[in-house]
Design a protein around this motif. Sequence first.
Motif, PDB file in Angstrom:
ATOM      1  N   LEU A 263      -7.883   8.377  -6.469  1.00 55.64           N
ATOM      2  CA  LEU A 263      -8.534   7.086  -6.379  1.00 55.64           C
ATOM      3  C   LEU A 263      -8.546   6.682  -4.919  1.00 55.64           C
ATOM      4  O   LEU A 263      -7.514   6.401  -4.337  1.00 55.64           O
ATOM      5  CB  LEU A 263      -7.796   6.026  -7.202  1.00 55.64           C
ATOM      6  N   THR A 264      -9.688   6.678  -4.334  1.00 55.58           N
ATOM      7  CA  THR A 264      -9.788   6.266  -2.936  1.00 55.58           C
ATOM      8  C   THR A 264     -10.413   4.892  -2.886  1.00 55.58           C
ATOM      9  O   THR A 264     -11.276   4.565  -3.681  1.00 55.58           O
ATOM     10  CB  THR A 264     -10.657   7.240  -2.126  1.00 55.58           C
ATOM     11  N   VAL A 265      -9.970   4.106  -1.953  1.00 55.75           N
ATOM     12  CA  VAL A 265     -10.519   2.760  -1.812  1.00 55.75           C
ATOM     13  C   VAL A 265     -11.562   2.712  -0.703  1.00 55.75           C
ATOM     14  O   VAL A 265     -12.142   1.693  -0.448  1.00 55.75           O
ATOM     15  CB  VAL A 265      -9.410   1.737  -1.498  1.00 55.75           C
ATOM     16  N   ARG A 266     -11.796   3.801  -0.056  1.00 56.90           N
ATOM     17  CA  ARG A 266     -12.813   3.817   0.985  1.00 56.90           C
ATOM     18  C   ARG A 266     -13.870   4.845   0.644  1.00 56.90           C
ATOM     19  O   ARG A 266     -13.590   5.850   0.001  1.00 56.90           O
ATOM     20  CB  ARG A 266     -12.196   4.170   2.339  1.00 56.90           C
TER      21      ARG A 266
ATOM     22  N   LEU B 104      -9.900  16.099   0.139  1.00 63.30           N
ATOM     23  CA  LEU B 104      -8.869  15.300  -0.536  1.00 63.30           C
ATOM     24  C   LEU B 104      -8.599  15.824  -1.940  1.00 63.30           C
ATOM     25  O   LEU B 104      -7.454  15.906  -2.385  1.00 63.30           O
ATOM     26  CB  LEU B 104      -9.311  13.837  -0.612  1.00 63.30           C
TER      27      LEU B 104
ATOM     28  N   LYS C 231       1.230   8.699  -6.340  1.00 62.34           N
ATOM     29  CA  LYS C 231       1.282  10.142  -6.128  1.00 62.34           C
ATOM     30  C   LYS C 231       2.375  10.795  -6.964  1.00 62.34           C
ATOM     31  O   LYS C 231       2.236  11.938  -7.394  1.00 62.34           O
ATOM     32  CB  LYS C 231       1.539  10.463  -4.647  1.00 62.34           C
TER      33      LYS C 231
ATOM     34  N   GLN D 105       0.826  -1.204   0.000  1.00 63.50           N
ATOM     35  CA  GLN D 105       0.000   0.000   0.000  1.00 63.50           C
ATOM     36  C   GLN D 105       0.862   1.257   0.000  1.00 63.50           C
ATOM     37  O   GLN D 105       0.601   2.202  -0.749  1.00 63.50           O
ATOM     38  CB  GLN D 105      -0.899   0.012   1.231  1.00 63.50           C
TER      39      GLN D 105
ATOM     40  N   TYR E 195       2.733   1.566  -3.373  1.00 65.68           N
ATOM     41  CA  TYR E 195       1.800   1.896  -4.455  1.00 65.68           C
ATOM     42  C   TYR E 195       1.329   3.348  -4.318  1.00 65.68           C
ATOM     43  O   TYR E 195       1.243   4.080  -5.313  1.00 65.68           O
ATOM     44  CB  TYR E 195       0.622   0.929  -4.412  1.00 65.68           C
ATOM     45  N   THR E 196       1.026   3.747  -3.090  1.00 62.93           N
ATOM     46  CA  THR E 196       0.578   5.123  -2.882  1.00 62.93           C
ATOM     47  C   THR E 196       1.650   6.118  -3.302  1.00 62.93           C
ATOM     48  O   THR E 196       1.369   7.108  -3.997  1.00 62.93           O
ATOM     49  CB  THR E 196       0.226   5.343  -1.399  1.00 62.93           C
TER      50      THR E 196
ATOM     51  N   ASP F 143      -6.988   8.682   2.630  1.00 62.96           N
ATOM     52  CA  ASP F 143      -6.722   8.543   1.193  1.00 62.96           C
ATOM     53  C   ASP F 143      -5.802   7.355   0.955  1.00 62.96           C
ATOM     54  O   ASP F 143      -4.693   7.510   0.442  1.00 62.96           O
ATOM     55  CB  ASP F 143      -6.085   9.843   0.679  1.00 62.96           C
ATOM     56  N   LEU F 144      -6.264   6.181   1.358  1.00 62.66           N
ATOM     57  CA  LEU F 144      -5.453   4.987   1.173  1.00 62.66           C
ATOM     58  C   LEU F 144      -5.588   4.477  -0.247  1.00 62.66           C
ATOM     59  O   LEU F 144      -6.682   4.379  -0.775  1.00 62.66           O
ATOM     60  CB  LEU F 144      -5.897   3.902   2.155  1.00 62.66           C
ATOM     61  N   LEU F 145      -4.477   4.164  -0.821  1.00 60.83           N
ATOM     62  CA  LEU F 145      -4.494   3.600  -2.168  1.00 60.83           C
ATOM     63  C   LEU F 145      -4.036   2.154  -2.080  1.00 60.83           C
ATOM     64  O   LEU F 145      -2.976   1.867  -1.527  1.00 60.83           O
ATOM     65  CB  LEU F 145      -3.555   4.375  -3.089  1.00 60.83           C
ATOM     66  N   ALA F 146      -4.851   1.279  -2.603  1.00 67.50           N
ATOM     67  CA  ALA F 146      -4.518  -0.146  -2.572  1.00 67.50           C
ATOM     68  C   ALA F 146      -4.218  -0.622  -3.983  1.00 67.50           C
ATOM     69  O   ALA F 146      -4.965  -0.309  -4.906  1.00 67.50           O
ATOM     70  CB  ALA F 146      -5.674  -0.946  -1.995  1.00 67.50           C
ATOM     71  N   PRO F 147      -3.148  -1.355  -4.147  1.00 72.99           N
ATOM     72  CA  PRO F 147      -2.869  -1.893  -5.485  1.00 72.99           C
ATOM     73  C   PRO F 147      -3.905  -2.951  -5.854  1.00 72.99           C
ATOM     74  O   PRO F 147      -4.539  -3.529  -4.968  1.00 72.99           O
ATOM     75  CB  PRO F 147      -1.481  -2.516  -5.323  1.00 72.99           C
TER      76      PRO F 147
ATOM     77  N   ALA G 173      -7.581  13.907   6.519  1.00 67.59           N
ATOM     78  CA  ALA G 173      -8.015  13.638   5.134  1.00 67.59           C
ATOM     79  C   ALA G 173      -7.004  12.756   4.406  1.00 67.59           C
ATOM     80  O   ALA G 173      -7.368  11.820   3.698  1.00 67.59           O
ATOM     81  CB  ALA G 173      -8.208  14.961   4.390  1.00 67.59           C
TER      82      ALA G 173
ATOM     83  N   HIS H 151      -5.057  17.203  -3.331  1.00 66.22           N
ATOM     84  CA  HIS H 151      -4.377  16.735  -4.552  1.00 66.22           C
ATOM     85  C   HIS H 151      -4.039  17.903  -5.468  1.00 66.22           C
ATOM     86  O   HIS H 151      -2.957  17.955  -6.074  1.00 66.22           O
ATOM     87  CB  HIS H 151      -5.258  15.733  -5.283  1.00 66.22           C
TER      88      HIS H 151
END
Lengths: 197, 418
Positions: A116-119, A129, A53, A45, A48-49, B59-63, B55, A133
């Motif tokens: 791209l947020t996963v939550r 957010l 970014k 994670q 990748y983040t 903003d977690l990014l998961a592969p 915030a 960005h």
Amino acid sequence: MAVGTMQRRKADVDETPDLDLYALLTGDDPTAQRALTILYRRYSQRIYTYCRKITGDNQTAEDLLQETFVKLFDAGKQGRSIDNFPAYLMTIARNLCLSHRARSKRQYVPVEDFHLTVRDVPYEHKELLHLIHMALELIPEDYREAFVLREYNGLAYNEIAEVIGESLDVVKVRIFRAKKKIREILAPYLEDLNHKA
Amino acid sequence: MSDMNYTPLNPDEALHAFMDGELDSAAEEQHLFDELAASPDLRGEMKDALSIRAAVHRDLLAPPASSEGALLSSLGLASGTAVTASGASAATGASAVTAGMGMRTLLSTAVLCLVTGFVVAWLLLPRETINQSNGIAGYTSQQQGAQQQGTQQQQPTASAPVRIDTVVAIRYVNRPVVVRQEVAPIPTPADQNAQTPQSPASTEVAANETVSTIEPTATRNDAFLHPRSTSDAMLWSARKPGYESPAVYSPQVIARVRTLANGLEASEPTPESVQQAFLPNTAIALMYPLNDNHRLGFEMGTESFRQEYTGVEDGRDVIINQTPVLMWMGATYQYQMTDVFSFLPGLYPFAEMTLGMAFEQGPLGRGQIGLAYQPIGPLRISVGFDGSALIYSHQGNSFTSSKWGFTYGLSFDLGTLR
């Protein structure tokens, strides 16, 4: 649709130190595979983040993520000695990102390709957010990188210094200035947000 | 401004350093606290910094989930799933425990599906043959019985018709109703020539040319004279040319409400989520009978599922336990066996399968075997054994949750659609 209150209990699964897992990469294939899998799940994670970014592209970030762990695996197989695992891993990722950026010559990232947020987060947070960005795009790359490594990846100042190859003081300045500039850009929104709160 | 002209910390620099855990000096901390107490601007800056940090941390990014497998494949290693399944015992026993739990869940789900599949297959395949052979066998034995009553029976011929006083009891499937019907006789050629009105109750009937055996006598009470299904009724008509089937099958749309297993141990306290939910572990269904054995419909309900899954939060592997109450709906198929329990009409076994989706979660499958009893009227009660499995995902990884237990239901025949 979920109804009612979810009850959550969290417990750590893996407590094996990173360097112990890294040392297992020199073992036979099943052992190395298990160790690499745990390291991947622990750090994918963050890497990748960071890649996302810096490069601003999902596919590129995924490719760089894989390449990072391939290089880590190779280093482990060769028995290369390291002291700080997160910093070492992040250094690999950073070098790959820099190489990619040099190849692609891409200096600016479209804002719409950057989020791209996963939550599922509340609207106010999504808006904030989005503005963060945008602000990241407006600050110098050096500041952005320091901010991402600190806030998104959670690296300590000395780890960031090791990753980017600069002194601790430089890191402190870059992080501080990045935060100040982002706050300045977001000031109207933050004022409104705090006023509502 | 150069990066290198860093000076001793001023209050806002100290604030950010403190928030990053980089302010080591106790004296600087105390100085920062004093400034915070005295300066509204510094407090505002801290509030803004906290908002930004909160915030960013969301903003977690998961592969993509496929990345792990692709990585291992590119290195010539097995996939990550295999690692999870085999347990990461080289590094930690906890991972192995997690993998074991996943394997047990998958295994139990597979066994449940297999058992349900066998039951449904067993119910589906042989019954059509049995029904038909039973009907014919009953008819044949009836003929033999009739022929043995030598004083009352005789071989019918065109010139020597036999007397038939037929009272047929008809019982509809799903609706026990007794109907009495007098069957109109087939006029003989002599009757047609004479054009004499005849009484239905005392008609001398000639054997039809296509019927090679004697018709049942009036007092016979057997399965052939009691068609309970469409197939029986058709067989009845086929065996009695010139007669209309006394049983016209009327499919009834069925509404059902039933309870579902909560999947909790008896000693386990009910989770708060289940306590707060409206009608948890309850399902309603509407089913349309395709014929007397097969039904199709849809079912929806709310159901608690125990979920235990792994993930990564803040860079650490975690196990998350929760018991959400989920809303789901799906398509249902039911097969019911008729004429199994001759000692208690209206009691029949059934098997049922449902495939659907749990909202915001993933696909759901369930199977049920049980008994239904419809003593009289449109009301039916059922009890059965129900198993269900849910597939859901978290951070790109799929997990399963399954449970089983008893289910109790109440059904109503709403009426026919045609």
